[in-house]
Design an enzyme around this catalytic site. Structure first.
Site, PDB file in Angstrom:
ATOM      1  N   TRP A 110       5.973  56.611  65.092  1.00  0.00           N
ATOM      2  CA  TRP A 110       6.709  56.413  64.031  1.00  0.00           C
ATOM      3  C   TRP A 110       6.883  57.340  62.836  1.00  0.00           C
ATOM      4  CZ3 TRP A 110       9.755  52.826  65.474  1.00  0.00           C
ATOM      5  CH2 TRP A 110       9.306  51.654  66.165  1.00  0.00           C
TER       6      TRP A 110
ATOM      7  N   ASP B  75       5.289  53.869  55.035  1.00  0.00           N
ATOM      8  CA  ASP B  75       5.673  53.026  55.993  1.00  0.00           C
ATOM      9  C   ASP B  75       4.378  52.114  56.452  1.00  0.00           C
ATOM     10  OD1 ASP B  75       6.625  51.453  58.280  1.00  0.00           O
ATOM     11  OD2 ASP B  75       7.171  53.190  59.358  1.00  0.00           O
TER      12      ASP B  75
ATOM     13  N   LYS C 151       5.303  42.584  62.515  1.00  0.00           N
ATOM     14  CA  LYS C 151       3.936  42.811  62.726  1.00  0.00           C
ATOM     15  C   LYS C 151       2.913  41.868  62.174  1.00  0.00           C
ATOM     16  CE  LYS C 151       5.733  46.496  64.765  1.00  0.00           C
ATOM     17  NZ  LYS C 151       6.521  47.913  64.406  1.00  0.00           N
TER      18      LYS C 151
END
Ligand SMILES: *Cc1c(COP(=O)(O)O)cnc(C)c1O
Length: 360
Positions: free
Chosen positions: A102, A172, A196
């Site tokens: 990511w 993030d 999530k």
């Protein structure tokens, strides 16, 4: 129908109590005669839902008054661009930690809008670690410092918050937000896709310190300017109303159940028992250095990869689903976010032990 233990990395499980409440309120929210999906985002009913969701999130995370909470769309992936477009304006260079898949995407996108200075890379160690608390040097003149506290694919988590000094720290938090208390005042910007640990896909939460909401790079679309959303209470255009409603139900439930301290206790326990089961077996292995192991995403391999397909098939028979590891990593991955009941982790461990006894 019985509900499955779904170990998906995202979209992930939601608390059953939240889904039940949404079901009850589906056709007629609080005697309004409407579903939340049918409400005007500017009507008094939805305005009250949005205000409560924000207030509850502020309480849950102890968000200081000088931070705005924005409910946006476009996923964490849009934030990869939105952050540099808004923060790299007078200063053109940003520091990035490169800890996995990511952060790689965040870096690639940021390079379109600013100079990226990679201050630490986990590439040589196959992304199985995070830096030492002092194992990196930041640029004191950077526009901001970006990191990924939890790398969802590698299962690698920072055991500390990097000290960015006076430079705004951007995180993030897609796969770790709400998993435990954090000190929001350490951050300039926190962003997270909801799917999530917050609610359904389609909602993106941004928590931003007010002084960082300023001029943007030339050509930045209105929808990509934080000021557009901050100045309009996230109602510049139609926000993801149903996602905000469901997220609000999740926040409310977390508050009622002891907040993030209580959640942290459970998450810590769930992760600890799964890692113990892996470490104590001679059959399963987790590649991540112990101090950087994720509470939320637990990748593991079987001693014999030929058995992967059998493992997945037999797991499904026990209602344990979506355990296949990310295609870039292989093996298995158990994502055990807030909404994964402890019984799901217990059932997984029991299954792993039975499987090992049978095949090892
Ligand atoms: C899932 C994830 C993303 C991507 O989120 P989208 O909402 O699909 O854009 C980004 N970063 C992390 C850490 C993630 O876990």
């Amino acid at each position: 129908m019985s509900r499955l233990f779904n170990f998906s990395a995202g979209p992930a499980m939601l608390p059953e109590a939240v889904l039940s409440k949404a079901k009850q309120e589906m056709l007629d929210w609080h005697d309004s005669g409407m579903s939340v999906m049918e409400m005007s985002h500017r009507g008094k009913e939805f305005m009250s839902i949005a205000a409560k969701a924000e207030a509850d999130l502020r309480t849950l995370m102890s968000i200081p008054d000088n931070y705005k909470v924005l409910f946006l769309q476009g996923g964490a992936s849009s934030q990869f661009a939105m952050v540099p477009m808004n923060l790299a304006v007078t200063k053109k260079s940003a520091d990035y930690f490169y800890t996995g898949a990511w952060s790689k995407k965040a870096i690639a996108e940021a390079k379109r809008y600013c100079d990226v200075n990679v201050v630490w890379s986990g590439e040589e160690g196959n992304f199985s670690a995070t830096p030492d608390t002092s194992g990196y040097t930041l640029n004191p003149n950077a526009a901001y410092v970006h990191y990924t506290p939890n790398e969802t694919i590698g299962g690698v988590e920072f055991p500390f918050i990097p000290d960015a000094g006076d430079v705004p720290l951007v995180a993030d938090m897609s796969s770790t937000i709400l998993s435990r208390p954090i000190d929001v005042s350490r951050f300039g910007v926190i962003y997270a896709g909801a799917q999530k640990n917050i609610g359904p896909a389609g909602l993106t939460v941004v928590i931003i310190r007010e002084d960082l909401i300023a001029e943007t790079q030339d050509g930045t679309p209105s929808m990509f300017q934080y000021s557009t959303h901050a100045n309009n209470d996230s109602m510049y255009n139609t926000p993801p109303t149903y996602g905000m409603y469901l997220a609000g139900l999740v926040f409310e439930r977390l508050l009622r159940n002891g907040g993030l301290d209580a959640m942290a206790e459970i998450n810590k326990r769930k992760a600890a028992k799964l890692y113990s089961a892996i470490d104590e077996s001679g059959f399963y292995a987790n590649p991540v250095e112990v101090r950087s192991r994720s509470w939320m995403n637990v990748p593991f391999t079987l001693a014999d990869a030929e058995l992967d397909a059998v493992f997945l098939k037999e797991a499904i028979e026990k209602n344990l689903v979506t355990l296949k590891g990310h295609r870039s990593v292989g093996g298995m991955r158990a994502s055990i976010y807030n909404a994964m009941p402890e019984a799901g982790v217990d059932t997984l461990i029991e299954f792993m032990q039975t499987f090992e006894a049978k095949y090892a």
